[in-house]
Design an enzyme around this catalytic site. Sequence first.
Site, mmCIF file in Angstrom:
data_model
loop_
_atom_site.group_PDB
_atom_site.id
_atom_site.type_symbol
_atom_site.label_atom_id
_atom_site.label_comp_id
_atom_site.label_asym_id
_atom_site.label_seq_id
_atom_site.Cartn_x
_atom_site.Cartn_y
_atom_site.Cartn_z
ATOM 1 N N HIS A 1 91.534 51.755 58.090
ATOM 2 C CA HIS A 1 90.670 50.705 58.783
ATOM 3 C C HIS A 1 90.647 49.416 58.334
ATOM 4 O O HIS A 1 90.939 49.141 57.040
ATOM 5 C CB HIS A 1 89.307 51.317 58.754
ATOM 6 N N GLU B 1 87.297 52.055 62.520
ATOM 7 C CA GLU B 1 87.757 53.284 61.980
ATOM 8 C C GLU B 1 88.867 53.711 63.299
ATOM 9 O O GLU B 1 89.133 53.238 64.130
ATOM 10 C CB GLU B 1 86.796 54.396 62.106
ATOM 11 N N ASP C 1 81.904 42.463 58.643
ATOM 12 C CA ASP C 1 81.267 43.585 58.744
ATOM 13 C C ASP C 1 79.761 43.524 57.704
ATOM 14 O O ASP C 1 79.638 42.852 56.825
ATOM 15 C CB ASP C 1 81.859 44.893 58.542
ATOM 16 N N ASN D 1 91.853 55.103 55.477
ATOM 17 C CA ASN D 1 92.507 55.637 56.696
ATOM 18 C C ASN D 1 93.012 54.694 57.489
ATOM 19 O O ASN D 1 93.128 55.059 58.700
ATOM 20 C CB ASN D 1 91.382 56.622 57.278
#
Length: 203
Positions: A98, A103, A30, A96
Amino acid sequence: LATGSSPLEFYKQIRESDLDLSNLISVNLDEYVGLTGDDPQSYRYFMEKNLFDAKPFKESYLPSGVEESADQEVIRYNKILEEHPVDLQILGIGRNGHIGFNEPGTSFDSQTHLVQLDDSTIEANSRFFDKIEDVPTQAISMGIANILAAKSIVLFAYGESKAQAIKGTVEGERTEKVPASALQGHPNVTIIADKEALNLLSR
Ligand code: GLP
């Protein structure tokens, strides 16, 4: 390859080794939208400083965060992934759950796409920026289907801030609410973690 603090020790050990990567091709997960490759907060810069400068690959790919058309960049990157099927995928994990910048709520069938970052991710990553307003709100990330296409996967997780995410990944339901739980459907995943990150596992 992944960025973030989790793979830093791994990259350090490669830098200090006598490994020669010049016949290998790397493809990163990314990149932030809006940062040029020479911005110290960009993932390209991170990779150059932490690995590529010391151990150049034959070719190294990252998404570009500064193309006029993010749609075109997404198409270009998916093509790169098609042309270079991944043998070994390195991953960190967000608080979280990810992976990459996928996400919670991202489809397990997703390919490379433009991502709107969660507030919790912006907050977590703000520690690398002068102020939270400087953290980009978008990124281009490989999708979960791209990640699952790798032959083998190694995920690094350290510290108690990752404990909930690791519990969800390993023992939780396989659900798009916890992106890393997609890894339960992959036949060859290794998690390298410390005690704190494993703390919430029941066994
Ligand atoms: C970022 C990256 C992820 C990384 C995660 C965790 O959001 N896009 O690839 O896994 O942060 O970062 P860290 O390893 O610093 O905790």
